[in-house]
Scaffold this active site. Structure first.
Site, PDB file in Angstrom:
ATOM      1  N   GLU A 283     -31.932  12.188  21.289  1.00  0.00           N
ATOM      2  CA  GLU A 283     -30.917  11.446  22.061  1.00  0.00           C
ATOM      3  C   GLU A 283     -30.054  10.574  21.161  1.00  0.00           C
ATOM      4  O   GLU A 283     -28.953  10.194  21.525  1.00  0.00           O
ATOM      5  CB  GLU A 283     -31.586  10.569  23.134  1.00  0.00           C
ATOM      6  CG  GLU A 283     -31.712  11.281  24.460  1.00  0.00           C
ATOM      7  CD  GLU A 283     -32.059  10.382  25.648  1.00  0.00           C
ATOM      8  OE1 GLU A 283     -32.117   9.150  25.509  1.00  0.00           O
ATOM      9  OE2 GLU A 283     -32.287  10.944  26.725  1.00  0.00           O
ATOM     10  N   HIS A 304     -49.774  30.318  15.638  1.00  0.00           N
ATOM     11  CA  HIS A 304     -50.085  31.605  16.255  1.00  0.00           C
ATOM     12  C   HIS A 304     -49.085  31.966  17.342  1.00  0.00           C
ATOM     13  O   HIS A 304     -49.307  32.905  18.106  1.00  0.00           O
ATOM     14  CB  HIS A 304     -51.512  31.575  16.820  1.00  0.00           C
ATOM     15  CG  HIS A 304     -52.554  31.405  15.758  1.00  0.00           C
ATOM     16  ND1 HIS A 304     -53.317  32.442  15.266  1.00  0.00           N
ATOM     17  CD2 HIS A 304     -52.921  30.304  15.054  1.00  0.00           C
ATOM     18  CE1 HIS A 304     -54.127  31.981  14.324  1.00  0.00           C
ATOM     19  NE2 HIS A 304     -53.908  30.678  14.165  1.00  0.00           N
ATOM     20  N   LYS A 418     -26.591  15.336  35.368  1.00  0.00           N
ATOM     21  CA  LYS A 418     -26.724  14.523  36.587  1.00  0.00           C
ATOM     22  C   LYS A 418     -25.508  14.739  37.487  1.00  0.00           C
ATOM     23  O   LYS A 418     -25.644  14.926  38.698  1.00  0.00           O
ATOM     24  CB  LYS A 418     -26.815  13.028  36.224  1.00  0.00           C
ATOM     25  CG  LYS A 418     -28.085  12.657  35.481  1.00  0.00           C
ATOM     26  CD  LYS A 418     -28.141  11.154  35.272  1.00  0.00           C
ATOM     27  CE  LYS A 418     -29.193  10.768  34.272  1.00  0.00           C
ATOM     28  NZ  LYS A 418     -29.124   9.368  33.871  1.00  0.00           N
TER      29      LYS A 418
HETATM   30  O1  PA5 Z   1     -33.705   6.457  26.060  1.00  0.00           O
HETATM   31  C1  PA5 Z   1     -33.113   6.341  27.105  1.00  0.00           C
HETATM   32  O2  PA5 Z   1     -32.305   5.418  27.322  1.00  0.00           O
HETATM   33  C2  PA5 Z   1     -33.363   7.305  28.226  1.00  0.00           C
HETATM   34  O3  PA5 Z   1     -34.253   8.303  27.845  1.00  0.00           O
HETATM   35  C3  PA5 Z   1     -33.922   6.594  29.429  1.00  0.00           C
HETATM   36  O4  PA5 Z   1     -35.094   5.920  29.069  1.00  0.00           O
HETATM   37  C4  PA5 Z   1     -34.218   7.568  30.576  1.00  0.00           C
HETATM   38  O5  PA5 Z   1     -33.065   8.283  30.875  1.00  0.00           O
HETATM   39  C5  PA5 Z   1     -34.698   6.833  31.800  1.00  0.00           C
HETATM   40  O6  PA5 Z   1     -33.755   5.894  32.217  1.00  0.00           O
HETATM   41  P1  PA5 Z   1     -34.168   4.678  33.118  1.00  0.00           P
HETATM   42  O7  PA5 Z   1     -35.129   3.832  32.376  1.00  0.00           O
HETATM   43  O8  PA5 Z   1     -32.877   3.963  33.392  1.00  0.00           O
HETATM   44  O9  PA5 Z   1     -34.783   5.238  34.380  1.00  0.00           O
END
Ligand code: PA5
Length: 430
Positions: A283, A304, A418
């Site tokens: 990310e 494997h 989303k």
């Molecule tokens: O690292 C991040 O910001 C994301 O992976 C969020 O943690 C994830 O999308 C979950 O979001 P939230 O904590 O708002 O539910």
């Protein structure tokens, strides 16, 4: 200590490439320190360690102890950065089977109806003595609006309210100080709340209540975890070279054309940590057509399945091994009078020695096959080392992504699925 070994990666780099990358990472580290790079408002994961909040650690510990006394099951309801860090530490430290304390169960990390149906069914089955299971839930969502988490929370919260006389006691929430649907639910129900500060993103939040409460409920020492990270923070502020060499090696390999970083471990208890790292790196670096795709591999199992691909597939991959140097099992192979299975040549050897040779042999083969390999060694697998490792990974990726001239702390691309999903579901305003 956490040790980085680059001797199986540097020979793959052209002359001068590493030095150039190291110089870039030095500049990037200065930007992190001085808050002059992209997303300076997201650097709270460092401030947290420069001014430890012992009162918060104590509060989390106290609540965790009371939950541990009563709970049979503790549900961690969250997705992405809201659960992967806790899961990584819990998986690394808990016994594989039948640990002490409440069973930790994850929810809200996908949208499977059958998973939730079966979970509710199982929670409703009384214990052997006929009494109801004591179930506690920590819902974790910084935005307070994430669909996966909110849906699971709706189902499980109803079950908790239908089951217990004092449902409030069973629900703990971790979210931002204000805003989001979760804060409205907290306000109207009076649930206990921990705050995730605005300046810390989900995937950088494991050392806040997001990760610390579930880890403490699982029975692990959050003080050692947190202060392990504090030690790594202080040491790298003074002497960043080793960490910068790691970030620079990854950078130079990326610039040489590597498109995938395979995060592999021969220790199944580090699978969760690999998963956390995969999200942290993925990310943070996957932006504007840049970055290496982080792939999670569990060895020797996956040798494997995809071992052939690693050995002889397209040569655009690098590999990062997570290694634990300490033998934690003390299990040895005993000699048998009749060597029917042909394994007596291993008699007297520990499984740790055999697993270590499997790792070294694999690394040797992969290097011969043209895969640059970095190894990250944990002297021991305990809270302190995990805390150190977490901070070093956070800093390494921040520095590396600054070198790509991107913001390591946002994730604009995650919105795309989303948007399409909400449109297909007919969400008002979508
Ligand atoms: O690292 C991040 O910001 C994301 O992976 C969020 O943690 C994830 O999308 C979950 O979001 P939230 O904590 O708002 O539910």
């Amino acid at each position: 200590m956490i040790r980085f070994n680059h001797e199986h990666a540097h020979p793959f780099l052209e002359a001068g490439a590493l030095e150039k990358a190291v110089a870039q990472t030095r500049d990037a580290f200065a930007k992190v320190q001085n808050k002059t790079g992209h997303g300076p408002e997201w650097l709270g994961w460092r401030d947290l360690l420069s001014k430890p909040n012992d009162a918060l650690l104590n509060e989390i510990d106290r609540l965790a102890a009371s939950i541990r006394e009563d709970a049979d099951v503790f549900i961690v309801c969250g997705i992405g950065g809201s659960y992967l860090g806790a899961r990584a530490v819990i998986d690394a430290l808990s016994p594989f089977f039948a640990g002490k304390g409440p069973e930790i169960i994850y929810a809200g990390h996908q949208i499977s109806g059958s998973y939730l149906r079966d979970l509710v069914k199982w929670l409703s089955i009384p214990k052997e003595d006929g009494s109801a299971k004591q179930v506690y839930m920590n819902v974790i969502s910084k935005s307070g609006t994430t669909t996966e988490t909110a849906l699971a929370f709706r189902i499980l919260r109803k079950w908790i309210h239908d089951t217990y006389e004092e449902p409030k006691k069973h629900i703990i929430c971790t979210t931002s100080a204000e805003g989001g649907a979760l804060n409205k639910i907290i306000d109207s129900n009076g649930y206990k709340k921990f705050v995730l500060p605005d300046d810390i993103g989900g995937r950088f939040s494991v050392l806040t209540p997001v990760g610390l409460l579930p880890v403490a409920v699982a029975g692990h020492d959050i003080r050692n975890l947190f202060y392990g990270a504090v030690s790594a923070y202080r040491e790298t502020e003074e002497q960043p070279e080793k960490l910068l060499t790691y970030a620079a090696t990854r950078l130079a390999l990326y610039k040489s054309g590597k498109a995938m970083d395979m995060i592999a471990s021969f220790e199944p208890e580090l699978g969760g940590m690999g998963g956390w790292m995969q999200q942290l790196f993925g990310e943070s670096e996957g932006k504007n057509g840049k970055g290496m795709f982080p792939v999670l591999l569990g060895y020797s199992t996956d040798l494997h399945s995809v071992g052939q691909m690693v050995q002889e597939g397209k040569r655009n991959v690098m590999e990062t091994f997570l290694v634990v140097d300490q033998d934690r099992a003390s299990l040895k192979v005993e000699a048998e009078t009749e060597d029917t299975d042909g394994l007596n040549y291993l008699s007297g050897k520990s499984f740790h020695e055999i697993n270590t040779k499997a790792f070294q042999g694999t690394r040797e083969a992969h290097v011969e096959g043209g895969v640059p390999c970095i190894s990250i060694h944990f002297d021991k697998l305990d809270e302190e080392h995990l805390g150190r490792f977490i901070y070093l990974c956070e800093l390494a990726i921040a520095v590396y992504v600054y070198c790509l001239d991107e913001n390591p702390f946002d994730q604009p691309g995650v919105e795309a699925y989303k948007k399409a999903m909400f449109r297909l579901l007919g969400k008002p305003g979508a």
